[in-house]
Design a protein around this motif. Sequence first.
Motif, PDB file in Angstrom:
ATOM      1  N   MET A  93       0.861  -1.086   0.071  1.00  0.00           N
ATOM      2  CA  MET A  93       0.061  -0.036   0.087  1.00  0.00           C
ATOM      3  C   MET A  93       0.809   1.197   0.084  1.00  0.00           C
ATOM      4  O   MET A  93       1.623   1.197   1.050  1.00  0.00           O
ATOM      5  N   ASN A  94       0.765   2.079  -1.173  1.00  0.00           N
ATOM      6  CA  ASN A  94       1.552   3.124  -1.307  1.00  0.00           C
ATOM      7  C   ASN A  94       0.597   4.337  -1.373  1.00  0.00           C
ATOM      8  O   ASN A  94      -0.259   4.285  -1.558  1.00  0.00           O
ATOM      9  N   SER A  95       1.141   5.909  -0.973  1.00  0.00           N
ATOM     10  CA  SER A  95       0.244   6.984  -1.319  1.00  0.00           C
ATOM     11  C   SER A  95      -0.891   6.840  -0.115  1.00  0.00           C
ATOM     12  O   SER A  95      -2.041   6.903  -0.664  1.00  0.00           O
ATOM     13  N   LEU A  96      -0.738   6.244   0.910  1.00  0.00           N
ATOM     14  CA  LEU A  96      -1.815   6.058   1.902  1.00  0.00           C
ATOM     15  C   LEU A  96      -2.372   7.279   2.137  1.00  0.00           C
ATOM     16  O   LEU A  96      -1.855   8.263   2.312  1.00  0.00           O
ATOM     17  N   LYS A  97      -3.930   7.378   2.237  1.00  0.00           N
ATOM     18  CA  LYS A  97      -4.625   8.355   2.388  1.00  0.00           C
ATOM     19  C   LYS A  97      -5.493   7.977   3.999  1.00  0.00           C
ATOM     20  O   LYS A  97      -5.756   6.844   4.253  1.00  0.00           O
ATOM     21  N   PRO A  98      -5.788   9.019   4.354  1.00  0.00           N
ATOM     22  CA  PRO A  98      -6.762   9.054   5.988  1.00  0.00           C
ATOM     23  C   PRO A  98      -7.770   8.081   5.452  1.00  0.00           C
ATOM     24  O   PRO A  98      -8.160   7.296   6.474  1.00  0.00           O
ATOM     25  N   GLU A  99      -8.478   8.192   4.120  1.00  0.00           N
ATOM     26  CA  GLU A  99      -9.600   7.277   4.264  1.00  0.00           C
ATOM     27  C   GLU A  99      -9.513   5.949   3.913  1.00  0.00           C
ATOM     28  O   GLU A  99     -10.239   5.015   3.769  1.00  0.00           O
ATOM     29  N   ASP A 100      -8.066   5.607   3.925  1.00  0.00           N
ATOM     30  CA  ASP A 100      -7.799   4.046   3.618  1.00  0.00           C
ATOM     31  C   ASP A 100      -7.912   3.521   5.288  1.00  0.00           C
ATOM     32  O   ASP A 100      -7.467   2.090   5.560  1.00  0.00           O
ATOM     33  N   THR A 101      -7.957   4.359   6.157  1.00  0.00           N
ATOM     34  CA  THR A 101      -7.911   3.904   7.656  1.00  0.00           C
ATOM     35  C   THR A 101      -8.994   2.695   7.788  1.00  0.00           C
ATOM     36  O   THR A 101     -10.313   3.020   7.620  1.00  0.00           O
ATOM     37  N   ALA A 102      -8.753   1.563   8.196  1.00  0.00           N
ATOM     38  CA  ALA A 102      -9.750   0.427   8.398  1.00  0.00           C
ATOM     39  C   ALA A 102      -9.220  -0.894   8.856  1.00  0.00           C
ATOM     40  O   ALA A 102      -7.758  -0.886   9.320  1.00  0.00           O
ATOM     41  N   VAL A 103      -9.790  -1.869   9.223  1.00  0.00           N
ATOM     42  CA  VAL A 103      -9.296  -3.012   9.833  1.00  0.00           C
ATOM     43  C   VAL A 103      -9.128  -3.809   8.141  1.00  0.00           C
ATOM     44  O   VAL A 103     -10.179  -3.735   7.713  1.00  0.00           O
ATOM     45  N   TYR A 104      -8.030  -4.223   7.794  1.00  0.00           N
ATOM     46  CA  TYR A 104      -7.890  -5.122   6.839  1.00  0.00           C
ATOM     47  C   TYR A 104      -7.971  -6.378   7.033  1.00  0.00           C
ATOM     48  O   TYR A 104      -7.440  -7.092   8.020  1.00  0.00           O
ATOM     49  N   TYR A 105      -8.536  -7.375   6.445  1.00  0.00           N
ATOM     50  CA  TYR A 105      -9.068  -8.659   6.767  1.00  0.00           C
ATOM     51  C   TYR A 105      -8.266  -9.543   5.624  1.00  0.00           C
ATOM     52  O   TYR A 105      -8.665  -9.233   4.246  1.00  0.00           O
ATOM     53  N   CYS A 106      -7.729 -10.423   5.708  1.00  0.00           N
ATOM     54  CA  CYS A 106      -7.229 -11.422   4.516  1.00  0.00           C
ATOM     55  C   CYS A 106      -8.444 -12.403   4.426  1.00  0.00           C
ATOM     56  O   CYS A 106      -8.944 -12.899   5.041  1.00  0.00           O
ATOM     57  N   ASN A 107      -8.564 -12.735   3.125  1.00  0.00           N
ATOM     58  CA  ASN A 107      -9.657 -13.783   2.852  1.00  0.00           C
ATOM     59  C   ASN A 107      -9.015 -14.747   1.893  1.00  0.00           C
ATOM     60  O   ASN A 107      -8.191 -14.376   0.952  1.00  0.00           O
ATOM     61  N   ALA A 108      -9.439 -15.828   1.859  1.00  0.00           N
ATOM     62  CA  ALA A 108      -9.025 -17.094   0.839  1.00  0.00           C
ATOM     63  C   ALA A 108     -10.411 -17.852   0.622  1.00  0.00           C
ATOM     64  O   ALA A 108     -10.888 -18.031   1.664  1.00  0.00           O
ATOM     65  N   VAL A 109     -10.392 -18.543  -0.688  1.00  0.00           N
ATOM     66  CA  VAL A 109     -11.393 -19.237  -0.804  1.00  0.00           C
ATOM     67  C   VAL A 109     -10.623 -20.702  -1.250  1.00  0.00           C
ATOM     68  O   VAL A 109      -9.709 -20.798  -1.453  1.00  0.00           O
ATOM     69  N   HIS A 110     -11.533 -21.772  -0.948  1.00  0.00           N
ATOM     70  CA  HIS A 110     -10.892 -23.099  -0.978  1.00  0.00           C
ATOM     71  C   HIS A 110     -10.818 -23.420  -2.704  1.00  0.00           C
ATOM     72  O   HIS A 110     -11.569 -22.786  -3.504  1.00  0.00           O
ATOM     73  N   ALA A 111      -9.756 -24.078  -2.882  1.00  0.00           N
ATOM     74  CA  ALA A 111      -9.456 -23.951  -4.548  1.00  0.00           C
ATOM     75  C   ALA A 111     -10.349 -25.228  -5.115  1.00  0.00           C
ATOM     76  O   ALA A 111     -10.793 -24.864  -6.252  1.00  0.00           O
ATOM     77  N   ILE A 112     -11.120 -25.995  -4.300  1.00  0.00           N
ATOM     78  CA  ILE A 112     -12.034 -27.155  -5.207  1.00  0.00           C
ATOM     79  C   ILE A 112     -13.503 -26.455  -4.945  1.00  0.00           C
ATOM     80  O   ILE A 112     -13.972 -26.526  -5.729  1.00  0.00           O
ATOM     81  N   ASN A 113     -13.700 -25.916  -3.928  1.00  0.00           N
ATOM     82  CA  ASN A 113     -15.118 -25.492  -3.493  1.00  0.00           C
ATOM     83  C   ASN A 113     -14.970 -23.998  -3.227  1.00  0.00           C
ATOM     84  O   ASN A 113     -14.946 -23.411  -1.891  1.00  0.00           O
ATOM     85  N   PRO A 114     -14.870 -22.992  -4.079  1.00  0.00           N
ATOM     86  CA  PRO A 114     -14.923 -21.514  -3.907  1.00  0.00           C
ATOM     87  C   PRO A 114     -15.899 -20.871  -3.126  1.00  0.00           C
ATOM     88  O   PRO A 114     -15.823 -19.817  -2.573  1.00  0.00           O
ATOM     89  N   ARG A 115     -17.008 -21.829  -2.888  1.00  0.00           N
ATOM     90  CA  ARG A 115     -18.027 -21.180  -1.712  1.00  0.00           C
ATOM     91  C   ARG A 115     -17.646 -21.414  -0.240  1.00  0.00           C
ATOM     92  O   ARG A 115     -18.119 -20.578   0.477  1.00  0.00           O
ATOM     93  N   VAL A 116     -16.523 -22.047  -0.382  1.00  0.00           N
ATOM     94  CA  VAL A 116     -16.062 -22.219   1.124  1.00  0.00           C
ATOM     95  C   VAL A 116     -15.122 -20.839   1.384  1.00  0.00           C
ATOM     96  O   VAL A 116     -14.003 -20.926   0.649  1.00  0.00           O
ATOM     97  N   GLN A 117     -15.170 -19.975   2.274  1.00  0.00           N
ATOM     98  CA  GLN A 117     -14.189 -19.110   2.425  1.00  0.00           C
ATOM     99  C   GLN A 117     -13.616 -19.005   3.729  1.00  0.00           C
ATOM    100  O   GLN A 117     -14.174 -19.426   4.867  1.00  0.00           O
ATOM    101  N   TYR A 118     -12.447 -18.509   3.788  1.00  0.00           N
ATOM    102  CA  TYR A 118     -11.680 -18.416   5.202  1.00  0.00           C
ATOM    103  C   TYR A 118     -11.496 -16.997   5.240  1.00  0.00           C
ATOM    104  O   TYR A 118     -11.083 -16.063   4.306  1.00  0.00           O
ATOM    105  N   TRP A 119     -11.264 -16.460   6.817  1.00  0.00           N
ATOM    106  CA  TRP A 119     -10.897 -15.094   7.002  1.00  0.00           C
ATOM    107  C   TRP A 119      -9.743 -15.200   8.211  1.00  0.00           C
ATOM    108  O   TRP A 119      -9.796 -15.904   8.871  1.00  0.00           O
ATOM    109  N   GLY A 120      -8.879 -14.161   7.775  1.00  0.00           N
ATOM    110  CA  GLY A 120      -8.043 -13.899   8.974  1.00  0.00           C
ATOM    111  C   GLY A 120      -8.632 -13.075  10.166  1.00  0.00           C
ATOM    112  O   GLY A 120      -9.903 -12.669   9.811  1.00  0.00           O
ATOM    113  N   GLN A 121      -7.745 -12.589  11.109  1.00  0.00           N
ATOM    114  CA  GLN A 121      -8.433 -12.037  12.342  1.00  0.00           C
ATOM    115  C   GLN A 121      -8.584 -10.377  12.216  1.00  0.00           C
ATOM    116  O   GLN A 121      -9.020  -9.700  13.019  1.00  0.00           O
ATOM    117  N   GLY A 122      -7.807  -9.780  11.034  1.00  0.00           N
ATOM    118  CA  GLY A 122      -7.924  -8.529  10.786  1.00  0.00           C
ATOM    119  C   GLY A 122      -6.601  -7.794  11.352  1.00  0.00           C
ATOM    120  O   GLY A 122      -6.187  -8.239  12.560  1.00  0.00           O
TER     121      GLY A 122
END
Length: 116
Positions: A80-109
């Motif tokens: 993330m470059n040239s960050l702005k105040p409006e970029d302030t947030a909790v950022y979460y990692c997300n991943a979907v299962h390779a075989i069944n993309p309806r299954v999603q996983y989340w990080g803690q933020g």
Amino acid sequence: QVQLVESGGGLVQPGGSLRLSCAASGTIFGAMGWYRQAPGKQRELVARITRAGSTDYTDSVKGRFTISRDNEKKTVFLQMNSLKPEDTAVYYCNAVHAINPRVQYWGQGTQVTVSS
């Protein structure tokens, strides 16, 4: 057990840079990405990357943020470059299962705060 562990958040001044990392484990992942949620707002997609390396960004970060991944290490990054105040947030990692993309996983933020 599937785990997504984020790191790299923090406080930065406007115009500064941060690099988020997300180490995933426990299964085979398809598309991976980053979402963010600011106070009082809905969670939104920031950037996404497929296993093949195709990327997608929300308009507000195009040209400033870059998503990348290391398939061997099951890690996804968000530069993330040239960050702005409006970029302030909790950022979460997300991943979907390779075989069944309806299954999603989340990080803690991880908190990103852009402020002078």
